[in-house]
Design a protein around this motif. Structure first.
Motif, PDB file in Angstrom:
ATOM      1  N   SER B 274       0.830  -1.229  -0.066  1.00  0.00           N
ATOM      2  CA  SER B 274       0.033  -0.061  -0.080  1.00  0.00           C
ATOM      3  C   SER B 274       0.697   1.089   0.110  1.00  0.00           C
ATOM      4  CB  SER B 274      -1.012  -0.006   1.254  1.00  0.00           C
ATOM      5  OG  SER B 274      -0.040  -0.156   2.508  1.00  0.00           O
ATOM      6  N   VAL B 275       2.003   1.324   0.424  1.00  0.00           N
ATOM      7  CA  VAL B 275       2.845   2.255   0.826  1.00  0.00           C
ATOM      8  C   VAL B 275       3.400   2.873  -0.844  1.00  0.00           C
ATOM      9  CG1 VAL B 275       4.804   3.420   1.705  1.00  0.00           C
ATOM     10  CG2 VAL B 275       3.818   1.331   2.752  1.00  0.00           C
ATOM     11  N   PHE B 276       3.635   1.949  -1.717  1.00  0.00           N
ATOM     12  CA  PHE B 276       4.200   2.144  -2.928  1.00  0.00           C
ATOM     13  C   PHE B 276       3.046   2.691  -3.502  1.00  0.00           C
ATOM     14  CE2 PHE B 276       7.837  -0.834  -3.823  1.00  0.00           C
ATOM     15  CZ  PHE B 276       8.466  -0.209  -2.777  1.00  0.00           C
ATOM     16  N   LEU B 277       1.897   1.894  -3.387  1.00  0.00           N
ATOM     17  CA  LEU B 277       0.700   2.211  -4.355  1.00  0.00           C
ATOM     18  C   LEU B 277       0.235   3.702  -3.853  1.00  0.00           C
ATOM     19  CD1 LEU B 277      -1.505  -0.973  -4.295  1.00  0.00           C
ATOM     20  CD2 LEU B 277      -0.812   0.116  -6.157  1.00  0.00           C
ATOM     21  N   SER B 331      -8.455   2.175  -0.299  1.00  0.00           N
ATOM     22  CA  SER B 331      -9.112   1.432   1.143  1.00  0.00           C
ATOM     23  C   SER B 331      -8.682   0.109   1.217  1.00  0.00           C
ATOM     24  CB  SER B 331     -10.691   1.643   1.028  1.00  0.00           C
ATOM     25  OG  SER B 331     -10.973   2.614   0.027  1.00  0.00           O
ATOM     26  N   TYR B 332      -7.507   0.011   1.597  1.00  0.00           N
ATOM     27  CA  TYR B 332      -6.825  -1.357   1.801  1.00  0.00           C
ATOM     28  C   TYR B 332      -7.407  -1.769   2.917  1.00  0.00           C
ATOM     29  CZ  TYR B 332      -3.577   1.359  -1.144  1.00  0.00           C
ATOM     30  OH  TYR B 332      -2.945   2.148  -2.254  1.00  0.00           O
ATOM     31  N   HIS B 333      -7.621  -1.182   3.919  1.00  0.00           N
ATOM     32  CA  HIS B 333      -8.175  -1.902   5.097  1.00  0.00           C
ATOM     33  C   HIS B 333      -9.461  -2.513   4.978  1.00  0.00           C
ATOM     34  CE1 HIS B 333      -9.670   2.172   5.221  1.00  0.00           C
ATOM     35  NE2 HIS B 333     -10.229   1.893   6.321  1.00  0.00           N
ATOM     36  N   VAL B 334     -10.369  -1.819   4.034  1.00  0.00           N
ATOM     37  CA  VAL B 334     -11.534  -2.428   3.748  1.00  0.00           C
ATOM     38  C   VAL B 334     -11.387  -3.793   2.746  1.00  0.00           C
ATOM     39  CG1 VAL B 334     -13.921  -1.859   2.658  1.00  0.00           C
ATOM     40  CG2 VAL B 334     -12.670  -0.025   3.580  1.00  0.00           C
ATOM     41  N   SER B 335     -10.334  -3.551   1.835  1.00  0.00           N
ATOM     42  CA  SER B 335     -10.103  -4.580   1.060  1.00  0.00           C
ATOM     43  C   SER B 335      -9.772  -5.787   1.902  1.00  0.00           C
ATOM     44  CB  SER B 335      -9.099  -4.212   0.030  1.00  0.00           C
ATOM     45  OG  SER B 335      -8.559  -5.336  -0.616  1.00  0.00           O
ATOM     46  N   ILE B 336      -9.114  -5.742   2.961  1.00  0.00           N
ATOM     47  CA  ILE B 336      -8.391  -6.971   3.683  1.00  0.00           C
ATOM     48  C   ILE B 336      -9.636  -7.334   4.535  1.00  0.00           C
ATOM     49  CG2 ILE B 336      -7.554  -5.545   5.526  1.00  0.00           C
ATOM     50  CD1 ILE B 336      -5.754  -8.622   4.499  1.00  0.00           C
ATOM     51  N   ILE B 503      -0.389  -0.763   7.111  1.00  0.00           N
ATOM     52  CA  ILE B 503      -1.265  -0.314   5.728  1.00  0.00           C
ATOM     53  C   ILE B 503      -1.009   1.292   5.786  1.00  0.00           C
ATOM     54  CG2 ILE B 503      -3.577   0.122   5.059  1.00  0.00           C
ATOM     55  CD1 ILE B 503      -4.532  -2.454   5.791  1.00  0.00           C
ATOM     56  N   PHE B 504      -0.758   1.588   4.768  1.00  0.00           N
ATOM     57  CA  PHE B 504      -0.475   3.092   4.588  1.00  0.00           C
ATOM     58  C   PHE B 504      -1.425   3.869   3.746  1.00  0.00           C
ATOM     59  CE2 PHE B 504       1.524   6.622   2.720  1.00  0.00           C
ATOM     60  CZ  PHE B 504       1.822   7.505   3.646  1.00  0.00           C
ATOM     61  N   ILE B 505      -2.166   4.802   4.114  1.00  0.00           N
ATOM     62  CA  ILE B 505      -2.968   5.648   3.221  1.00  0.00           C
ATOM     63  C   ILE B 505      -2.646   6.973   3.413  1.00  0.00           C
ATOM     64  CG2 ILE B 505      -5.598   5.945   2.676  1.00  0.00           C
ATOM     65  CD1 ILE B 505      -6.353   3.466   4.120  1.00  0.00           C
ATOM     66  N   LEU B 506      -2.753   7.576   2.119  1.00  0.00           N
ATOM     67  CA  LEU B 506      -2.158   8.950   2.170  1.00  0.00           C
ATOM     68  C   LEU B 506      -3.285   9.731   2.737  1.00  0.00           C
ATOM     69  CD1 LEU B 506      -0.204  10.072  -1.020  1.00  0.00           C
ATOM     70  CD2 LEU B 506       0.507  10.055   1.294  1.00  0.00           C
ATOM     71  N   PRO B 507      -3.328  10.707   3.543  1.00  0.00           N
ATOM     72  CA  PRO B 507      -4.648  11.517   4.275  1.00  0.00           C
ATOM     73  C   PRO B 507      -5.424  11.929   2.945  1.00  0.00           C
ATOM     74  CG  PRO B 507      -2.541  12.158   5.460  1.00  0.00           C
ATOM     75  CD  PRO B 507      -2.090  11.358   4.220  1.00  0.00           C
ATOM     76  N   LYS B 508      -4.745  12.305   1.916  1.00  0.00           N
ATOM     77  CA  LYS B 508      -5.814  13.023   0.954  1.00  0.00           C
ATOM     78  C   LYS B 508      -6.463  12.055   0.080  1.00  0.00           C
ATOM     79  CE  LYS B 508      -2.179  13.173  -2.850  1.00  0.00           C
ATOM     80  NZ  LYS B 508      -2.739  12.425  -3.795  1.00  0.00           N
ATOM     81  N   ASN B 509      -5.826  10.490   0.360  1.00  0.00           N
ATOM     82  CA  ASN B 509      -6.897   9.474  -0.484  1.00  0.00           C
ATOM     83  C   ASN B 509      -7.781   8.816   0.480  1.00  0.00           C
ATOM     84  OD1 ASN B 509      -5.303   9.902  -2.588  1.00  0.00           O
ATOM     85  ND2 ASN B 509      -3.887   8.211  -2.585  1.00  0.00           N
ATOM     86  N   SER B 510      -7.741   9.127   1.769  1.00  0.00           N
ATOM     87  CA  SER B 510      -8.573   8.511   2.562  1.00  0.00           C
ATOM     88  C   SER B 510      -9.981   9.166   2.528  1.00  0.00           C
ATOM     89  CB  SER B 510      -8.035   8.554   3.976  1.00  0.00           C
ATOM     90  OG  SER B 510      -9.058   7.919   4.904  1.00  0.00           O
ATOM     91  N   CYS B 511     -10.986   8.129   2.426  1.00  0.00           N
ATOM     92  CA  CYS B 511     -12.410   8.837   2.438  1.00  0.00           C
ATOM     93  C   CYS B 511     -13.345   7.957   3.226  1.00  0.00           C
ATOM     94  CB  CYS B 511     -13.025   8.967   1.043  1.00  0.00           C
ATOM     95  SG  CYS B 511     -12.690   7.484  -0.165  1.00  0.00           S
ATOM     96  N   VAL B 512     -12.580   7.489   4.403  1.00  0.00           N
ATOM     97  CA  VAL B 512     -13.480   6.631   5.184  1.00  0.00           C
ATOM     98  C   VAL B 512     -14.508   7.444   5.961  1.00  0.00           C
ATOM     99  CG1 VAL B 512     -13.432   4.889   7.039  1.00  0.00           C
ATOM    100  CG2 VAL B 512     -11.692   5.064   5.381  1.00  0.00           C
TER     101      VAL B 512
END
Lengths: 101, 669
Positions: B274-277, B331-336, B503-512
């Motif tokens: 997820s960090v790379f992505l 949304s990697y955590h949703v995916s897992i 799991i790493f999500i950039l803040p600007k990509n997070s829409c939880v």
């Protein structure tokens, strides 16, 4: 003028003519033998003229030796020819092709 | 404890594989099941310790490859992500072990089967616990190998052999992508260890490879290579063709490998990276497009399959598409979360299908089943629970993960986010919900509710499976009902710190957060769509005459259903354009023309032809004619004097051109 150059030129020319006489000749083995004799003669002539111009006797000694060798050679060659004729009844060079590769 | 969980399956595999003839059916079953049950218990401990208590664990055993800057250790990493995968793998694997004891009872090769299951579990555990890419690749290839062995378990069947080879080869295409990914990672970071490369990723966010003057964003390239690996392993569109064919193996195998664990390895890889992505927006775009296309494509294909297992296989493919596009929407955590939930209800569905197939004497065609609800009430109720969980029925497991993925896609499709591809994923995902409900209930109707089409001889021996088979089903049934609700707050709860740094999500990509506060009617959409799917298929089966008469003679519908049944002719197209032309290339070009043609001609065969040819030429020069011999003598003298007597003809340059002329003359005179 009988100088050294013309002597050498003459003998060389005669030598080449005799070479041509050997391998342009398809028919007659006697003519080939004669051409061979001419080659010996041109060699002898060359040696003699060289020995005269160089003032050295060795060339003439060699010429005499070559004459002897040529006589012996032509006698043996003619003897072989006679034997060959006795067996094959023909001496055409073209037909002497039994020893192909 | 941490390493024991990995060693135990290997131990059971070695014992039941090598000593199978001495410990026999009971011994191998008991041993394998015990080992994997212990593994499962340990993984629960690990889940508590690593996940809930938040104590990630790193274990480095010893160095594996040490060369220059390349240092690869046998290292194991236990963090939140790994602990969830451990739970998924060991729970499904142990239930499948227990299930197989009864299911494979009449098979003469049970020890071998148990050994293969153990090998698979071992490699899967290596895959999820590794702390570097190369060890992950070991596990990756290992599960591919185990998949080959297990699909090919009944190796006397031609179809099983073909499917196994297909699975291995198609997977290998993806593996090639993964290798390229590993190499580019090492080229960029000079390390393959997660801890190193993930720490450095943000520094490389503007790093470009320069190839032939073209600049390529390195993180995008790496993630696309890794995604090619995931396409192969997780059966995304393009390389999905192996998954439905892999149903040739025994049903527990399908449940273990092709539903719950192995196919999730690709998704796991994407989540792990997820960090790379996050720093490669283009790869997120690719993931979203591929994932949503796979979801829709597989769901549509599943609707008109007649093989019981194949329907579920396409369903797996479709759900994997959901997971991938959830990754694409960051949304990697949703995916897992969906991965874990999906493992439960898909294993349940497959094992129930196995129970059904077992009951009707190995008949897999749904058209030859029907009214099994009277004979298999327990299997029916479990399968119904599984299907409802799959279609995301409220308050079942699937609801919490799948509907949340759809909500996220709704949020992402807001125009102000500038994610132009998100509406695409949103639409395709929502349409897939309809098809998911459609094929799930078509399966229920054809198998359990419709009138019976079973042969009388099979009807007479129809029986519910024994307790040993039903027990895993019940446990999985409980799992598919409750797991989603129980773990929702841990996995995707707002502000849950369960994942830590895994799991790493950039803040600007997070829409939880936005997804949580969507408009109510949008939240209802998936439910309505799936209900409509159930309603539609129920109409088709409750009033069959009316609808069949209308649909059967409707050419358009008929053709459509036919194409879906033939899987969009995907295999056909691959066979004609790819497989056949590759095989032809291999035979005609590289074998016949190159190996047996060109190289032979310039190698042994050609030389052996050339030598007699040349020697014949040379011998034919000896004509026997005296004048020819004299010519060659004179000629030879001239050549000799020209080239080998120094100073004889100085004015003629000694070059190869003249030699060539002489040689040609010599040969062809």
């Amino acid at each position: 003028m009988l100088n050294q150059i013309s002597c050498i030129m003459f003998s060389t020319l005669l030598f080449f003519i005799s070479v041509l006489g050997i391998f342009l000749n398809q028919k007659n083995i006697l003519v080939m033998l004669m051409a061979l004799e001419i080659m010996f003669l041109t060699l002898g002539f060359n040696l003699v003229s060289s020995s005269i111009y160089l003032d050295d006797i060795t060339g003439q000694i060699f010429a005499l030796l070559i004459l002897t060798v040529a006589a012996a050679e032509s006698s043996i060659g003619l003897a072989i020819l006679v034997i060959y004729y006795r067996i094959r009844s023909v001496i055409t060079v073209e037909l002497m092709n039994l020893t192909k590769g | 404890m941490y390493l024991l969980i990995i060693i135990l399956p290997l131990f059971s595999a070695i014992i039941s594989g090598l000593a199978g003839r001495w410990i026999g059916y009971y011994g191998s079953s008991l041993l394998s099941s015990t080992c994997i049950l212990f593994s499962m218990l340990l993984s629960f401990f690990i889940f508590y310790e690593v996940g809930l208590s938040g104590l990630p664990c790193f274990i480095t055993l010893f160095s594996w490859i040490n060369s220059g800057t390349l240092l690869i250790n046998w290292g194991f990493l236990f963090d939140g992500l790994t602990s969830v995968m451990l739970i998924v793998v060991t729970v499904v694997s142990s239930l499948v072990h227990i299930y197989s004891i009864k299911y494979m009872e009449e098979d003469p090769h049970v020890p071998r089967f148990m050994a293969y299951l153990g090998i698979f579990t071992f490699f899967m555990l290596v895959l999820v616990t590794s702390d570097n890419l190369v060890q992950l690749f070991l596990g990756w290839e290992g599960v591919g190998l185990a998949s080959y062995l297990l699909i090919n378990f009944w190796h006397t069947r031609l179809a099983a052999n073909q499917s196994a080879i297909k699975a291995l080869l198609v997977n290998r295409i993806g593996d090639f992508g993964l290798i390229l990914g590993i190499l580019t990672t090492f080229y960029t970071f000079h390390s393959v260890e997660y801890s190193t490369i993930f720490a450095c990723t943000s520094l490389f966010s503007n790093y470009y490879f320069s190839i032939l003057g073209i600049k390529i964003h390195s993180l995008s390239l790496i993630t696309i290579f890794l995604f090619i690996g995931a396409i192969g392993k997780s059966a995304q569109l393009g390389l999905h063709t192996w998954l439905p064919d892999a149903m040739e193996g025994p049903t527990p195998v399908s449940a273990l490998i092709h539903a719950a664990t192995m196919v999730t390895a690709g998704v796991f890889l994407m989540i792990r990276f997820s960090v790379f992505l996050e720093y490669a927006p283009f790869s997120l775009f690719i993931l979203t497009i591929f994932g949503s296309l796979t979801a829709l494509f597989a769901a549509m294909t599943g609707t008109f399959q007649n093989d019981l297992k194949r329907v579920i296989a396409y369903s797996t493919c479709s759900q994997l598409g959901y997971m991938i596009f959830a990754c694409g929407l960051s949304s990697y955590h949703v995916s897992i979360f969906h991965l874990a939930n999906h493992a439960f209800f898909k294993a349940l569905l497959f094992l129930s299908a196995g129970s059904v197939i077992h009951a009707v004497s190995d008949e897999q065609d749904m058209r030859r089943m029907g009214s099994l609800v009277l004979f298999l009430p327990i299997t029916y109720s479990l399968m119904l629970a599984g299907s409802l969980a799959l279609i995301g029925f409220p308050f079942l497991t699937g609801f919490y993960s799948k509907d949340f993925i759809l909500e996220l896609s709704q949020v992402s499709s807001y125009t102000n986010l500038n994610l132009s591809y998100a509406p695409f994923a949103c639409w395709l995902g929502t349409i897939s919900v309809f098809f998911t409900a459609f094929y799930s209930f078509r399966l229920i109707y054809l198998t359990f509710l419709n009138n019976s089409n079973i042969v009388r001889t099979k009807l007479s021996v129809l029986h519910e499976s024994s307790l040993l088979m039903l027990l895993p089903l019940m446990l999985l049934g409980l799992g598919s009902v409750f797991v989603g609700y129980l773990t929702k707050d841990i996995f995707i709860g707002l502000g849950s710190d369960f994942w830590g740094s895994s799991i790493f999500i950039l803040p600007k990509n997070s829409c939880v957060l936005e997804a949580e506060f969507l408009l109510t009617y949008i939240k209802w959409i998936p439910f309505f769509v799936s209900t409509f799917g159930i309603f539609f298929i129920s109409l088709l089966h409750i009033f069959p005459l009316f609808f069949y008469n209308n649909f059967k003679y409707n050419t358009l519908f008929y053709q459509f259903a036919f194409i879906l049944n033939k899987k969009w002719y995907w295999d056909k197209v691959y066979n004609i354009f790819l497989v056949k032309s590759l095989l032809n290339f291999g035979y005609l070009t590289s074998f016949k023309n190159l190996d047996r043609g060109f190289i032979e001609l310039f190698g042994p065969f050609g030389v052996s032809l050339l030598v007699p040819f040349l020697s014949h030429k040379v011998t034919s020069l000896q004509t026997g004619q005296l004048s020819h011999y004299i010519f060659f003598m004179v000629y030879g003298f001239l050549v000799f004097f020209t080239f080998f007597v120094p100073g004889f003809m100085l004015d003629i340059e000694f070059n190869s051109y003249l030699i060539g002329i002489f040689c040609i003359l010599f040969v062809f005179v």
